[in-house]
Design a protein around this motif. Structure first.
Motif, mmCIF file in Angstrom:
data_model
loop_
_atom_site.group_PDB
_atom_site.id
_atom_site.type_symbol
_atom_site.label_atom_id
_atom_site.label_comp_id
_atom_site.label_asym_id
_atom_site.label_seq_id
_atom_site.Cartn_x
_atom_site.Cartn_y
_atom_site.Cartn_z
ATOM 1 N N ARG A 24 0.812 -1.214 0.000
ATOM 2 C CA ARG A 24 0.000 0.000 0.000
ATOM 3 C C ARG A 24 0.848 1.267 0.000
ATOM 4 O O ARG A 24 0.605 2.194 -0.769
ATOM 5 N N LYS A 25 1.840 1.323 0.872
ATOM 6 C CA LYS A 25 2.664 2.523 0.972
ATOM 7 C C LYS A 25 3.452 2.752 -0.318
ATOM 8 O O LYS A 25 3.628 3.888 -0.754
ATOM 9 N N GLY A 26 3.917 1.661 -0.923
ATOM 10 C CA GLY A 26 4.638 1.780 -2.189
ATOM 11 C C GLY A 26 3.743 2.320 -3.287
ATOM 12 O O GLY A 26 4.174 3.130 -4.122
ATOM 13 N N LEU A 27 2.474 1.885 -3.321
ATOM 14 C CA LEU A 27 1.522 2.381 -4.306
ATOM 15 C C LEU A 27 1.282 3.878 -4.126
ATOM 16 O O LEU A 27 1.214 4.637 -5.101
ATOM 17 N N ILE A 28 1.157 4.287 -2.884
ATOM 18 C CA ILE A 28 0.927 5.707 -2.604
ATOM 19 C C ILE A 28 2.139 6.544 -3.007
ATOM 20 O O ILE A 28 2.003 7.630 -3.587
ATOM 21 N N LEU A 29 3.335 6.029 -2.764
ATOM 22 C CA LEU A 29 4.549 6.756 -3.129
ATOM 23 C C LEU A 29 4.671 6.915 -4.646
ATOM 24 O O LEU A 29 5.075 7.973 -5.139
#
Length: 442
Positions: free
Chosen positions: A321-326
């Motif tokens: 999730r965090k990678g997608l947001i970044l």
């Protein structure tokens, strides 16, 4: 902890074909029209290269299955190449994602001319980016199903053009359009190969997301080869029909080429908007699928220590999730930069061409390292002659893509590739690990 949902053969094939078709076909007739119908030679050459890459990845997924695809394969050759590939592959794909987003907005101009305005287009692009990021957070199953459905929608106008468009095909128009670039046939063909190769980017999609595929040893190779053959045949048929339907000058200024061909074939005003809506949806689902791929690539790079750990943090369903947001933040920033430098007067199709040129070149080293990895694993032996030939052809096509680049794109790719090595040399813990390895030898 819930079980990770897996995708089957059909959805996996849809993932591969959808990634290529959603990103590759919608605006290519417009960009290729600026070169001429001589691009048929570029298509044939690019198809051979794409099949070579498809064989390399399908074979690697069988004898050396690795989550992360090109990143993992480069890392097996050398950690520094793995680091370089992780950075190149990740950034090439999110830059390419912005090109897909621009394609969908370009087709929106069929409905509202306001989408010709760069400010409006930029705002819509940013909204799409964040909407699909949220969809990705819901899980890979959602995206794979949507991509498969989106592929079926884009197949209707593209296949329809490739079949029924021949009735409007005019050989004299095709000949007149042969080479309008103003350059030699050789230069034009090489340039067309670079554009056509973009249409096949995504051939490695199944291997990158193999951890999300049921029975990956069987399904990933089949999906990779089947998806590549499918889109190759469709690409060539549809684009060559269009090259004989309209004067190149008319097509090169068109923002929705398949909407225009559908209107001609059906003979009704409603056909263009319906096709535009279908292609918009296909581009959006393809973009969602590519975002999933970028997230998985970032997670693999983080797992190998090439990226910060935040990129590798996943939820119970394996979604970074965090990678997608970044990645969404980076796409948003690039879109804002484009708006800041004021792209007024620049057609969306031209912007699409510039972005895919950079994205393709950034991907050539990762593809090259994957071909080398297959030679490394199977060796240059007669019993593995098919793998050796496919690997060598794959390497050659990486060289052809570099030859077809303009000086700015080539210099940009070369400089970025070298700058990455500087960051690798400063990577925390690298010297410590190296010293510990060396001390163990004594």
């Amino acid at each position: 902890m819930g079980s990770v949902k897996k995708i089957g053969l059909i959805a996996c094939t849809g993932l591969v074909a959808g990634n290529m078709m959603g990103s590759g076909i919608a605006l290519l007739p417009t960009n290729l029209a600026k070169l001429g119908s001589i691009a048929i030679i570029g298509w044939i050459v690019a198809l051979v290269g794409a099949i070579s890459w498809a064989y390399v990845y399908s074979r690697l997924s069988t004898i050396n299955p690795q989550q992360g695809g090109p990143i993992a394969y480069a890392g097996e050759i050398s950690p520094v190449l793995g680091f370089q590939t992780g950075v190149l592959y990740y950034h090439a794909n999110w830059i390419g994602n912005l090109a897909i987003c621009i394609t969908s907005v370009s087709y929106l101009s069929t409905f509202y001319t306001i989408f010709h305005n760069p400010i409006t287009s930029g705002i819509i692009c940013i909204s799409i980016i964040w909407m699909l990021t949220l969809f990705n957070i819901l899980g890979g199953t959602w995206i794979s199903y949507l991509t498969t459905f989106g592929l079926s929608l884009v197949l209707i106008p593209v296949i329809g053009t490739g079949i029924f468009g021949w009735y409007w095909f005019n050989m004299e128009t095709y000949k007149t359009n042969w080479n309008i670039s103003g350059y030699t046939d050789y230069h034009t063909i090489i340039k067309s190969i670079l554009l056509c190769l973009w249409a096949f980017i995504g051939v490695e999609s199944a291997s990158v997301t193999s951890n999300m595929v049921e029975n990956p040893n069987r399904n990933v190779p089949i999906a990779t080869m089947l998806g590549t053959f499918l889109v190759g045949i469709i690409y060539i048929a549809a684009t060559q029909v269009i090259a004989g339907m309209y004067p190149a000058a008319q097509m090169s200024s068109c923002s929705a080429p398949f909407a225009m061909s559908a209107s001609t074939i059906v003979g009704n005003n409603w056909a263009g908007p319906v096709v535009s809506a279908s292609i918009i949806f296909a581009c959006l689902t393809s973009l969602g699928s590519w975002m999933m791929l970028v997230g998985q690539a970032g997670a693999r790079a983080a797992y190998d220590g090439y990226f910060p750990k935040v990129y590798g943090e996943t939820d119970k369903n394996g979604i970074p999730r965090k990678g997608l947001i970044l990645s969404a933040i980076k796409m948003t920033f690039l879109m804002l930069v484009i708006l800041f430098i004021n792209v007024s007067g620049v057609k969306l199709s031209d912007l699409f061409g510039h972005l895919i040129g950079i994205a393709v070149l950034l991907l050539m080293l990762p593809y090259f390292y994957s071909c080398i990895n297959l030679i490394y694993f199977e060796g240059p032996y007669f019993k593995n002659i098919q793998s050796f030939i496919a690997s060598i052809l794959g390497c050659i096509f990486c060289f052809i893509a570099l030859i077809g680049a303009n000086r700015f794109e080539l210099a940009f790719t070369f400089i970025i590739s070298l700058v990455i090595l500087i960051f690798y040399s400063m990577k925390p813990g690298r010297c410590q690990v190296q010293n510990e390895t060396n001390s163990g030898d004594f």
